[in-house]
Design a protein around this motif. Structure first.
Motif, mmCIF file in Angstrom:
data_model
loop_
_atom_site.group_PDB
_atom_site.id
_atom_site.type_symbol
_atom_site.label_atom_id
_atom_site.label_comp_id
_atom_site.label_asym_id
_atom_site.label_seq_id
_atom_site.Cartn_x
_atom_site.Cartn_y
_atom_site.Cartn_z
ATOM 1 N N HIS A 1 6.868 -9.716 7.617
ATOM 2 C CA HIS A 1 7.414 -8.399 7.706
ATOM 3 C C HIS A 1 6.143 -7.327 7.421
ATOM 4 C CE1 HIS A 1 8.939 -4.396 7.222
ATOM 5 N NE2 HIS A 1 9.781 -4.554 8.287
ATOM 6 N N ARG A 2 5.532 -7.446 6.063
ATOM 7 C CA ARG A 2 4.416 -6.757 5.723
ATOM 8 C C ARG A 2 3.094 -6.941 6.569
ATOM 9 N NH1 ARG A 2 3.153 -8.111 -0.037
ATOM 10 N NH2 ARG A 2 1.496 -7.037 0.309
ATOM 11 N N ARG A 3 2.978 -8.151 7.249
ATOM 12 C CA ARG A 3 1.966 -8.442 7.891
ATOM 13 C C ARG A 3 2.101 -7.808 9.238
ATOM 14 N NH1 ARG A 3 -1.248 -13.092 7.217
ATOM 15 N NH2 ARG A 3 0.433 -14.193 6.359
ATOM 16 N N VAL A 4 3.023 -7.848 9.810
ATOM 17 C CA VAL A 4 3.467 -7.064 11.240
ATOM 18 C C VAL A 4 3.154 -5.729 11.134
ATOM 19 C CG1 VAL A 4 4.985 -6.958 13.097
ATOM 20 C CG2 VAL A 4 4.635 -9.178 12.200
ATOM 21 N N LEU A 6 1.568 -3.511 8.793
ATOM 22 C CA LEU A 6 0.619 -3.128 8.251
ATOM 23 C C LEU A 6 0.293 -1.675 8.683
ATOM 24 C CD1 LEU A 6 -1.930 -5.921 7.508
ATOM 25 C CD2 LEU A 6 -0.644 -4.629 5.817
ATOM 26 N N PRO A 7 0.178 -0.806 7.967
ATOM 27 C CA PRO A 7 -0.107 0.755 8.608
ATOM 28 C C PRO A 7 -1.710 0.651 9.095
ATOM 29 C CG PRO A 7 -0.250 0.638 6.025
ATOM 30 C CD PRO A 7 0.438 -0.538 6.484
ATOM 31 N N GLN A 8 -2.270 -0.038 8.805
ATOM 32 C CA GLN A 8 -3.602 -0.197 9.376
ATOM 33 C C GLN A 8 -3.528 -0.726 10.939
ATOM 34 O OE1 GLN A 8 -2.916 -1.574 6.446
ATOM 35 N NE2 GLN A 8 -4.679 -1.273 5.045
ATOM 36 N N ARG A 9 -2.559 -1.512 10.921
ATOM 37 C CA ARG A 9 -2.187 -2.071 12.446
ATOM 38 C C ARG A 9 -1.780 -1.029 13.243
ATOM 39 N NH1 ARG A 9 -2.344 -7.423 12.968
ATOM 40 N NH2 ARG A 9 -1.516 -7.868 10.817
ATOM 41 N N ALA A 10 -0.815 0.003 13.006
ATOM 42 C CA ALA A 10 -0.475 1.101 13.834
ATOM 43 C C ALA A 10 -1.660 1.993 13.976
ATOM 44 C CB ALA A 10 0.666 1.500 13.218
ATOM 45 N N VAL A 122 -13.639 -1.151 13.926
ATOM 46 C CA VAL A 122 -14.002 -2.146 12.857
ATOM 47 C C VAL A 122 -13.534 -1.956 11.588
ATOM 48 C CG1 VAL A 122 -16.308 -3.068 12.133
ATOM 49 C CG2 VAL A 122 -16.243 -2.497 14.375
ATOM 50 N N ALA A 123 -13.464 -0.784 10.902
ATOM 51 C CA ALA A 123 -13.232 -0.618 9.609
ATOM 52 C C ALA A 123 -11.869 -0.993 9.488
ATOM 53 C CB ALA A 123 -13.278 0.765 9.201
ATOM 54 N N LEU A 124 -10.972 -0.613 10.476
ATOM 55 C CA LEU A 124 -9.345 -0.867 10.564
ATOM 56 C C LEU A 124 -9.233 -2.413 10.368
ATOM 57 C CD1 LEU A 124 -8.176 1.787 12.523
ATOM 58 C CD2 LEU A 124 -7.652 1.491 10.105
ATOM 59 N N LEU A 125 -10.076 -3.147 11.495
ATOM 60 C CA LEU A 125 -9.984 -4.607 11.361
ATOM 61 C C LEU A 125 -10.529 -5.317 10.094
ATOM 62 C CD1 LEU A 125 -11.354 -5.273 14.966
ATOM 63 C CD2 LEU A 125 -9.172 -5.680 14.384
ATOM 64 N N ALA A 129 -7.964 -7.519 7.705
ATOM 65 C CA ALA A 129 -8.003 -8.815 7.295
ATOM 66 C C ALA A 129 -7.986 -8.874 5.773
ATOM 67 C CB ALA A 129 -9.619 -9.181 7.660
ATOM 68 N N GLU A 130 -8.324 -7.840 5.134
ATOM 69 C CA GLU A 130 -8.294 -7.952 3.609
ATOM 70 C C GLU A 130 -6.990 -7.637 3.095
ATOM 71 O OE1 GLU A 130 -9.778 -4.893 -0.092
ATOM 72 O OE2 GLU A 130 -10.675 -4.729 1.760
ATOM 73 N N ALA A 131 -5.839 -6.964 3.693
ATOM 74 C CA ALA A 131 -4.459 -7.156 3.489
ATOM 75 C C ALA A 131 -3.986 -8.281 3.731
ATOM 76 C CB ALA A 131 -3.931 -5.855 4.461
ATOM 77 N N GLU A 132 -4.269 -8.926 4.811
ATOM 78 C CA GLU A 132 -3.593 -10.055 5.363
ATOM 79 C C GLU A 132 -4.172 -11.291 4.221
ATOM 80 O OE1 GLU A 132 -3.383 -10.135 10.211
ATOM 81 O OE2 GLU A 132 -5.191 -10.842 9.291
#
Length: 216
Positions: A1-4, A6-10, A122-125, A129-132
């Motif tokens: 759930h956290r992975r899907v 992530l605020p950065q993903r939105a 690029v920064a969000l990706l 990656a860091e959050a994952e």
């Protein structure tokens, strides 16, 4: 759930949508600029042709090849005609350049915005990656803790627990909070709650609404 979720993903999705809108708007401007470029090239070619004809007529006028006043006058008239035509074409070219100027400025702004959005993506990706990676580490730690905890659980209870997890979307046990199951969030009757609380500490009890194991 956290992975899907992530605020950065939105945020990345929002930036990608901005890029898509920018690309569509830029494509329209590029199309307009291309038309102007073709017209500019046509005028440049025509101006070059007129200049070449004018130069040939001027050369013929001063070459001394003819002394006929009529022919010399015809050459002068032709040179004057070429000069007028060249001025007309150059005026048209100037108008096109003035029309193209705001389009070029708009394309420059769009390119700067695209560069900015690309950098943000690029920064969000990188942040995703860091959050994952952190989530993966947390999952690995939880799996190790679970593996240790499982060794103390009787086999029949473990089998029931795992079967319930499959049916209940991963949550097989829930806490009884007052008279409410914290798994399905439904309220149990006072009689049911009383029976659950009077059951022995080692007795397995279930929520009558969802069927989850209840922790008292």
């Amino acid at each position: 759930h956290r992975r899907v979720h992530l605020p950065q993903r939105a945020e990345l999705k929002a930036r990608e949508q901005e890029l898509a809108k920018l690309a569509a708007a830029t494509a329209e401007v590029v199309g307009q600029r291309s038309v102007l470029s073709r017209d500019e090239k046509r005028l440049e070619d025509e101006i070059a042709l007129v200049r070449d004809k004018s130069a040939k007529a001027d050369k013929a006028l001063y070459s001394g090849a003819t002394n006929s006043p009529k022919e010399l006058q015809a050459l002068q008239d032709e040179i004057a005609m070429f000069a007028r035509r060249q001025r007309e074409l150059e005026d048209q070219e100037l108008e096109l350049m003035e029309t193209a100027e705001p389009l070029d400025a708009e394309l420059a702004r769009a390119e700067a915005k695209r560069t900015e959005l690309d950098a943000a993506c690029v920064a969000l990706l990188g942040a995703i990656a860091e959050a994952e990676t952190a989530i993966d580490a947390a999952v690995a730690e939880a799996e190790m803790e679970r593996a240790e905890a499982v060794t103390a659980v009787p086999e029949p209870l473990l089998e029931e627990y795992n079967a319930l997890r499959v049916r209940m979307g991963g949550v097989a046990a829930a806490r009884l909070v007052g008279n409410r199951c914290d798994g399905c969030h439904l309220t149990l009757s006072a009689m049911e709650v009383d029976e659950l609380r009077r059951a022995g500490a080692d007795t397995l009890v279930h929520c009558s609404e969802c069927g989850r194991l209840l922790v008292r």
